[in-house]
Design a protein around this motif. Structure first.
Motif, PDB file in Angstrom:
ATOM      1  N   GLY A   1      28.705  17.014 -39.119  1.00  0.00           N
ATOM      2  CA  GLY A   1      28.081  17.042 -40.474  1.00  0.00           C
ATOM      3  C   GLY A   1      27.156  16.384 -41.097  1.00  0.00           C
ATOM      4  N   PHE A   2      26.882  15.190 -40.544  1.00  0.00           N
ATOM      5  CA  PHE A   2      25.830  14.205 -41.072  1.00  0.00           C
ATOM      6  C   PHE A   2      24.873  13.659 -39.973  1.00  0.00           C
ATOM      7  N   ASP A   3      23.719  13.901 -40.118  1.00  0.00           N
ATOM      8  CA  ASP A   3      22.620  13.410 -39.038  1.00  0.00           C
ATOM      9  C   ASP A   3      21.607  12.510 -39.725  1.00  0.00           C
ATOM     10  N   THR A   4      21.665  12.114 -40.976  1.00  0.00           N
ATOM     11  CA  THR A   4      20.827  11.084 -41.475  1.00  0.00           C
ATOM     12  C   THR A   4      21.624   9.898 -41.987  1.00  0.00           C
ATOM     13  N   TYR A   5      21.302   8.678 -41.461  1.00  0.00           N
ATOM     14  CA  TYR A   5      22.062   7.875 -42.036  1.00  0.00           C
ATOM     15  C   TYR A   5      21.174   6.562 -42.564  1.00  0.00           C
ATOM     16  N   SER A   6      21.601   5.987 -43.618  1.00  0.00           N
ATOM     17  CA  SER A   6      20.927   4.986 -44.267  1.00  0.00           C
ATOM     18  C   SER A   6      20.958   3.640 -43.457  1.00  0.00           C
ATOM     19  N   ASN A   7      19.984   2.758 -43.402  1.00  0.00           N
ATOM     20  CA  ASN A   7      19.976   1.347 -42.745  1.00  0.00           C
ATOM     21  C   ASN A   7      20.876   0.414 -43.799  1.00  0.00           C
ATOM     22  N   PRO A   8      22.060  -0.157 -43.222  1.00  0.00           N
ATOM     23  CA  PRO A   8      22.850  -0.946 -44.021  1.00  0.00           C
ATOM     24  C   PRO A   8      22.103  -2.530 -43.701  1.00  0.00           C
ATOM     25  N   LEU A   9      21.376  -2.761 -43.058  1.00  0.00           N
ATOM     26  CA  LEU A   9      20.803  -4.064 -42.919  1.00  0.00           C
ATOM     27  C   LEU A   9      20.230  -4.555 -44.194  1.00  0.00           C
ATOM     28  N   PRO A  10      19.277  -3.887 -44.969  1.00  0.00           N
ATOM     29  CA  PRO A  10      18.830  -4.334 -46.236  1.00  0.00           C
ATOM     30  C   PRO A  10      19.676  -4.705 -47.071  1.00  0.00           C
ATOM     31  N   HIS A  11      20.701  -4.061 -47.381  1.00  0.00           N
ATOM     32  CA  HIS A  11      21.765  -4.226 -48.190  1.00  0.00           C
ATOM     33  C   HIS A  11      22.693  -5.461 -47.928  1.00  0.00           C
ATOM     34  N   VAL A  12      22.681  -5.609 -46.685  1.00  0.00           N
ATOM     35  CA  VAL A  12      23.550  -6.889 -46.270  1.00  0.00           C
ATOM     36  C   VAL A  12      22.653  -8.070 -46.527  1.00  0.00           C
ATOM     37  N   LEU A  13      21.480  -7.959 -46.320  1.00  0.00           N
ATOM     38  CA  LEU A  13      20.497  -9.141 -46.350  1.00  0.00           C
ATOM     39  C   LEU A  13      20.327  -9.505 -47.879  1.00  0.00           C
ATOM     40  N   ILE A  14      20.288  -8.443 -48.706  1.00  0.00           N
ATOM     41  CA  ILE A  14      20.148  -8.597 -50.110  1.00  0.00           C
ATOM     42  C   ILE A  14      21.400  -9.242 -50.675  1.00  0.00           C
ATOM     43  N   LEU A  15      22.445  -8.676 -50.357  1.00  0.00           N
ATOM     44  CA  LEU A  15      23.659  -9.466 -50.752  1.00  0.00           C
ATOM     45  C   LEU A  15      23.786 -10.904 -50.589  1.00  0.00           C
ATOM     46  N   THR A  16      23.343 -11.402 -49.332  1.00  0.00           N
ATOM     47  CA  THR A  16      23.203 -12.635 -48.967  1.00  0.00           C
ATOM     48  C   THR A  16      22.318 -13.373 -50.132  1.00  0.00           C
ATOM     49  N   ALA A  17      20.980 -12.920 -50.257  1.00  0.00           N
ATOM     50  CA  ALA A  17      19.820 -13.340 -50.839  1.00  0.00           C
ATOM     51  C   ALA A  17      20.401 -13.445 -52.359  1.00  0.00           C
ATOM     52  N   ILE A  18      21.258 -12.494 -52.854  1.00  0.00           N
ATOM     53  CA  ILE A  18      21.671 -12.758 -54.350  1.00  0.00           C
ATOM     54  C   ILE A  18      22.559 -13.818 -54.273  1.00  0.00           C
ATOM     55  N   VAL A  19      23.551 -14.151 -53.361  1.00  0.00           N
ATOM     56  CA  VAL A  19      24.386 -15.301 -53.343  1.00  0.00           C
ATOM     57  C   VAL A  19      23.373 -16.548 -53.326  1.00  0.00           C
ATOM     58  N   VAL A  20      22.347 -16.479 -52.371  1.00  0.00           N
ATOM     59  CA  VAL A  20      21.629 -17.933 -52.514  1.00  0.00           C
ATOM     60  C   VAL A  20      20.946 -18.092 -53.782  1.00  0.00           C
ATOM     61  N   GLY A  21      20.554 -16.813 -54.258  1.00  0.00           N
ATOM     62  CA  GLY A  21      19.742 -17.084 -55.541  1.00  0.00           C
ATOM     63  C   GLY A  21      20.454 -17.715 -56.606  1.00  0.00           C
ATOM     64  N   ILE A  22      21.742 -17.080 -56.681  1.00  0.00           N
ATOM     65  CA  ILE A  22      22.421 -17.800 -57.752  1.00  0.00           C
ATOM     66  C   ILE A  22      22.945 -19.151 -57.635  1.00  0.00           C
ATOM     67  N   ALA A  23      23.020 -19.719 -56.657  1.00  0.00           N
ATOM     68  CA  ALA A  23      23.249 -21.009 -56.165  1.00  0.00           C
ATOM     69  C   ALA A  23      21.867 -21.657 -56.410  1.00  0.00           C
ATOM     70  N   THR A  24      20.707 -21.139 -55.965  1.00  0.00           N
ATOM     71  CA  THR A  24      19.527 -21.853 -56.485  1.00  0.00           C
ATOM     72  C   THR A  24      19.290 -22.014 -58.072  1.00  0.00           C
ATOM     73  N   MET A  25      19.571 -20.884 -58.745  1.00  0.00           N
ATOM     74  CA  MET A  25      19.409 -20.729 -60.183  1.00  0.00           C
ATOM     75  C   MET A  25      20.203 -21.784 -60.850  1.00  0.00           C
ATOM     76  N   ALA A  26      21.604 -21.960 -60.379  1.00  0.00           N
ATOM     77  CA  ALA A  26      22.518 -22.920 -60.745  1.00  0.00           C
ATOM     78  C   ALA A  26      21.932 -24.415 -60.584  1.00  0.00           C
ATOM     79  N   LEU A  27      21.441 -24.664 -59.479  1.00  0.00           N
ATOM     80  CA  LEU A  27      20.905 -25.889 -59.070  1.00  0.00           C
ATOM     81  C   LEU A  27      19.758 -26.081 -60.141  1.00  0.00           C
ATOM     82  N   GLY A  28      18.806 -25.261 -60.151  1.00  0.00           N
ATOM     83  CA  GLY A  28      17.666 -25.289 -61.111  1.00  0.00           C
ATOM     84  C   GLY A  28      17.882 -25.773 -62.419  1.00  0.00           C
TER      85      GLY A  28
END
Length: 118
Positions: A64-91
């Motif tokens: 019943g499903f033939d269109t799928y969203s790409n999960p790669l951007p979501h995974v990359l951004i989740l990692t980027a959010i963690v790195v961003g929080i660490a960078t902000m804490a260091l700053g």
């Protein structure tokens, strides 16, 4: 086709320009960190918005499903959010240390004190 279309790109460009302006134009170190955070949020939006498709679902094969969203951007951004929080804490930790050393977080005051003879 993305769910948000060109609107998400317009918001992304606005946030990038606003964040870059704050980083360049403000002398307060906390405000510079806020501008950097705004710019970082724009980059998140740039990657996330095209990843969600109209009618798309998670990439799990099912009838019943033939269109799928790409999960790669979501995974990359989740990692980027963690790195961003660490960078902000260091700053923020560096700003606290600068405040202790120079008794100011204004860039002009710090440069003036650095250039003055002791």
């Amino acid at each position: 086709m993305s769910q948000f279309g060109p609107f998400s790109y317009a918001v992304t460009v606005f946030l990038m320009v606003a964040g870059l302006y704050v980083v360049i134009a403000r002398n307060n170190l906390i405000k510079k960190l806020v501008g950097l955070s705004i710019f970082q949020t724009a980059v998140y939006l740039l990657y996330i918005a095209p990843g969600k498709l109209i009618g798309g679902t998670a990439p799990i094969v099912a009838p019943g499903f033939d269109t799928y969203s790409n999960p790669l951007p979501h995974v990359l951004i989740l990692t980027a959010i963690v790195v961003g929080i660490a960078t902000m804490a260091l700053g923020l930790a560096l700003v606290v240390r600068i405040r202790e050393a120079y008794d100011s977080i204004e860039e002009d005051d710090i440069l003036r004190e650095e250039r003055s003879p002791r």
